[in-house]
Scaffold this motif. Structure first.
Motif, PDB file in Angstrom:
ATOM      1  N   MET A 173       0.806  -1.222   0.000  1.00  6.14           N
ATOM      2  CA  MET A 173       0.000   0.000   0.000  1.00  6.14           C
ATOM      3  C   MET A 173       0.840   1.275   0.000  1.00  6.14           C
ATOM      4  SD  MET A 173      -3.028  -1.204   2.620  1.00  6.14           S
ATOM      5  CE  MET A 173      -4.078   0.212   2.312  1.00  6.14           C
ATOM      6  N   VAL A 174       2.031   1.214   0.591  1.00  7.76           N
ATOM      7  CA  VAL A 174       2.905   2.389   0.610  1.00  7.76           C
ATOM      8  C   VAL A 174       3.659   2.466  -0.710  1.00  7.76           C
ATOM      9  CG1 VAL A 174       4.881   3.490   1.701  1.00  7.76           C
ATOM     10  CG2 VAL A 174       3.149   2.378   3.108  1.00  7.76           C
ATOM     11  N   LYS A 175       3.391   3.511  -1.470  1.00  9.31           N
ATOM     12  CA  LYS A 175       3.994   3.674  -2.792  1.00  9.31           C
ATOM     13  C   LYS A 175       5.248   4.548  -2.765  1.00  9.31           C
ATOM     14  CE  LYS A 175       0.871   1.093  -4.507  1.00  9.31           C
ATOM     15  NZ  LYS A 175       1.237  -0.301  -4.841  1.00  9.31           N
ATOM     16  N   GLU A 176       5.384   5.350  -1.732  1.00  8.49           N
ATOM     17  CA  GLU A 176       6.591   6.173  -1.587  1.00  8.49           C
ATOM     18  C   GLU A 176       6.747   6.555  -0.125  1.00  8.49           C
ATOM     19  OE1 GLU A 176       8.554  10.438  -3.058  1.00  8.49           O
ATOM     20  OE2 GLU A 176       6.611   9.785  -3.847  1.00  8.49           O
ATOM     21  N   ARG A 177       7.946   6.405   0.375  1.00  4.62           N
ATOM     22  CA  ARG A 177       8.267   6.824   1.740  1.00  4.62           C
ATOM     23  C   ARG A 177       9.682   7.377   1.709  1.00  4.62           C
ATOM     24  NH1 ARG A 177       8.225   3.102   7.233  1.00  4.62           N
ATOM     25  NH2 ARG A 177       8.152   4.818   8.729  1.00  4.62           N
ATOM     26  N   ALA A 277      10.886  13.186   7.708  1.00  6.89           N
ATOM     27  CA  ALA A 277      10.051  12.376   6.813  1.00  6.89           C
ATOM     28  C   ALA A 277       9.295  13.315   5.886  1.00  6.89           C
ATOM     29  CB  ALA A 277       9.080  11.520   7.622  1.00  6.89           C
ATOM     30  N   ILE A 278       9.746  13.433   4.653  1.00  8.48           N
ATOM     31  CA  ILE A 278       9.227  14.471   3.758  1.00  8.48           C
ATOM     32  C   ILE A 278       8.020  14.030   2.940  1.00  8.48           C
ATOM     33  CG2 ILE A 278      10.851  13.943   1.877  1.00  8.48           C
ATOM     34  CD1 ILE A 278      11.035  16.994   1.417  1.00  8.48           C
ATOM     35  N   VAL A 279       7.959  12.740   2.553  1.00  3.18           N
ATOM     36  CA  VAL A 279       6.849  12.279   1.710  1.00  3.18           C
ATOM     37  C   VAL A 279       6.342  10.921   2.172  1.00  3.18           C
ATOM     38  CG1 VAL A 279       6.186  11.481  -0.614  1.00  3.18           C
ATOM     39  CG2 VAL A 279       7.572  13.534  -0.370  1.00  3.18           C
ATOM     40  N   LEU A 280       5.015  10.793   2.217  1.00  2.43           N
ATOM     41  CA  LEU A 280       4.374   9.497   2.395  1.00  2.43           C
ATOM     42  C   LEU A 280       3.258   9.402   1.361  1.00  2.43           C
ATOM     43  CD1 LEU A 280       3.982   6.832   3.971  1.00  2.43           C
ATOM     44  CD2 LEU A 280       2.348   8.052   5.427  1.00  2.43           C
ATOM     45  N   ALA A 281       3.380   8.465   0.434  1.00  2.00           N
ATOM     46  CA  ALA A 281       2.345   8.234  -0.578  1.00  2.00           C
ATOM     47  C   ALA A 281       1.783   6.841  -0.349  1.00  2.00           C
ATOM     48  CB  ALA A 281       2.928   8.345  -1.982  1.00  2.00           C
ATOM     49  N   ILE A 282       0.454   6.751  -0.259  1.00  2.00           N
ATOM     50  CA  ILE A 282      -0.167   5.494   0.138  1.00  2.00           C
ATOM     51  C   ILE A 282      -1.526   5.323  -0.526  1.00  2.00           C
ATOM     52  CG2 ILE A 282      -1.258   6.535   2.181  1.00  2.00           C
ATOM     53  CD1 ILE A 282      -0.594   3.883   3.659  1.00  2.00           C
ATOM     54  N   LYS A 283      -1.880   4.067  -0.791  1.00  2.00           N
ATOM     55  CA  LYS A 283      -3.227   3.765  -1.276  1.00  2.00           C
ATOM     56  C   LYS A 283      -4.182   3.826  -0.095  1.00  2.00           C
ATOM     57  CE  LYS A 283      -4.231   0.566  -4.173  1.00  2.00           C
ATOM     58  NZ  LYS A 283      -4.398  -0.744  -4.833  1.00  2.00           N
ATOM     59  N   HIS A 284      -5.264   4.572  -0.257  1.00  2.00           N
ATOM     60  CA  HIS A 284      -6.218   4.708   0.844  1.00  2.00           C
ATOM     61  C   HIS A 284      -6.763   3.337   1.234  1.00  2.00           C
ATOM     62  CE1 HIS A 284      -9.745   5.941   3.131  1.00  2.00           C
ATOM     63  NE2 HIS A 284      -9.208   7.140   3.229  1.00  2.00           N
ATOM     64  N   PRO A 285      -6.776   3.027   2.531  1.00  2.00           N
ATOM     65  CA  PRO A 285      -7.171   1.680   2.978  1.00  2.00           C
ATOM     66  C   PRO A 285      -8.632   1.334   2.715  1.00  2.00           C
ATOM     67  CG  PRO A 285      -6.963   3.173   4.836  1.00  2.00           C
ATOM     68  CD  PRO A 285      -6.401   3.894   3.652  1.00  2.00           C
ATOM     69  N   VAL A 286      -9.463   2.311   2.420  1.00  2.00           N
ATOM     70  CA  VAL A 286     -10.876   2.061   2.157  1.00  2.00           C
ATOM     71  C   VAL A 286     -11.228   2.285   0.694  1.00  2.00           C
ATOM     72  CG1 VAL A 286     -13.251   2.735   2.696  1.00  2.00           C
ATOM     73  CG2 VAL A 286     -11.530   2.652   4.527  1.00  2.00           C
ATOM     74  N   GLY A 288      -9.001   2.993  -1.871  1.00  2.00           N
ATOM     75  CA  GLY A 288      -7.980   2.579  -2.831  1.00  2.00           C
ATOM     76  C   GLY A 288      -7.352   3.745  -3.580  1.00  2.00           C
ATOM     77  N   GLU A 289      -7.792   4.959  -3.287  1.00  2.00           N
ATOM     78  CA  GLU A 289      -7.253   6.148  -3.953  1.00  2.00           C
ATOM     79  C   GLU A 289      -5.807   6.376  -3.528  1.00  2.00           C
ATOM     80  OE1 GLU A 289      -8.113  11.004  -4.127  1.00  2.00           O
ATOM     81  OE2 GLU A 289      -9.261   9.693  -2.785  1.00  2.00           O
ATOM     82  N   LEU A 290      -4.960   6.785  -4.485  1.00  2.00           N
ATOM     83  CA  LEU A 290      -3.571   7.081  -4.153  1.00  2.00           C
ATOM     84  C   LEU A 290      -3.479   8.485  -3.575  1.00  2.00           C
ATOM     85  CD1 LEU A 290      -0.584   6.291  -4.177  1.00  2.00           C
ATOM     86  CD2 LEU A 290      -0.425   7.250  -6.488  1.00  2.00           C
TER      87      LEU A 290
END
Length: 305
Positions: A173-177, A277-286, A288-290
């Motif tokens: 789910m985490v696309k960028e960290r 921690a500058i960026v967190l990109a994640i798929k929404h757990p409900v 699915g939106e990025l």
């Protein structure tokens, strides 16, 4: 009771999400019942939360009172996904909130959760107090942590189910960290990848094992942003998310993070740990939106020395 609805965009508030929903009032009504009627797909707690956060405007004026009286001809505007405005926090602020998650920007010096020495001033405690002002039964759940002296983007869940979804699917789910790190010295390589097997000592200090497959595999990618006066500012991307991973890996290559005495730092010209921690990109757990959340590089990291 019927209400006319139209979806519009307000571009006069560039710092907020420009998407607005606007409704015309046809009959007298109190604000909360009106909102419950037009937002019937959402729970009562969710609607009350939107109102409390200052997302509702009547005739372009922010209103948070549940019993505010609406008259025919009034315009009610709802601003989507606005960060909390009514709450005051110490050493943190909310970047995003919806029914499932809260994303914050944490300052250096604030604990994520309580310890034996500090139980009151934590990100968790402040958010728990905040959500319970809306409903005493509300709770928040820790999904991941940032070290006390690390600043930046951090995510919390609003239910046990969402927490489990995020933690069980974290890798996918985490696309960028990514982070920025201010480290000692000038690196020979402008960019590189560091790989090791991390273990924890009896004194709770992480270290890289000399034996392959001995511990948890950790992979860190870095790239130099700029360097001067024997300090380097790095962009750091985590392929894995192990405890103290960046701090250990920077120490391993002889360039510990500024202010990190635990892992060998000798200088601290910025008065804090040089990790953000500058960026967190994640798929929404409900849905699915990025979603992509970004925090600015601390100004103290960028000062010329």
């Amino acid at each position: 009771m019927k209400y006319r609805r139209e979806v519009i965009k307000i571009m006069s508030k560039p710092r907020q999400n420009p998407n607005m929903e606007q409704y015309k009032v046809d009959k007298p009504a109190e604000l909360l019942p009106f909102l419950l009627s037009i937002m019937s797909q959402q729970s009562r707690n969710s609607v009350k939360s939107i109102l409390t956060r200052g997302q509702v405007f009547v005739n372009n004026q922010e209103v948070t009172k549940h019993d505010f009286m609406l008259e025919p001809g009034y315009t009610v505007t709802i601003q989507k996904n606005k960060a909390a405005k009514a709450a005051t926090f110490e050493k943190m602020n909310i970047l995003y909130e919806d029914d499932a998650i809260i994303v914050i920007e944490k300052d250096a010096g604030l604990l994520s959760i309580a310890t034996e020495k500090e139980k009151s001033l934590t990100a968790y405690k402040q958010l728990m107090t905040y959500v319970r002002k809306i409903n005493p039964k509300n709770r928040i759940y820790v999904v991941h942590r940032l070290d006390r002296e690390t600043s930046g983007v951090m995510l919390f869940a609003k239910s046990e189910q969402v927490k489990q979804t995020l933690q069980n699917g974290w890798k996918d789910m985490v696309k960028e960290r990514s982070y920025v790190a201010l480290v000692e010295g000038i690196l020979n390589k402008r960019e590189d990848t560091i790989t090791s097997w991390l273990k924890e000592s009896k004194t709770f200090k992480m270290f890289s094992s000399e034996k392959p497959n001995d511990g948890k595999k950790a992979i860190t990618h870095y790239k130099v942003i700029k360097a001067n006066n024997n300090l380097s500012l790095l962009s750091v991307y985590l392929e894995t998310g192990r405890k103290n991973q960046i701090r250990v890996h920077m120490s391993d290559i002889g360039h510990p993070i500024v202010g990190d005495k635990k892992y060998g730092s000798k200088v601290n010209p910025i008065g804090r740990l040089g990790l953000h921690a500058i960026v967190l990109a994640i798929k929404h757990p409900v849905t699915g939106e990025l979603l992509r959340f970004k925090s600015d590089i601390p100004k103290v990291f960028l000062k010329k020395r």
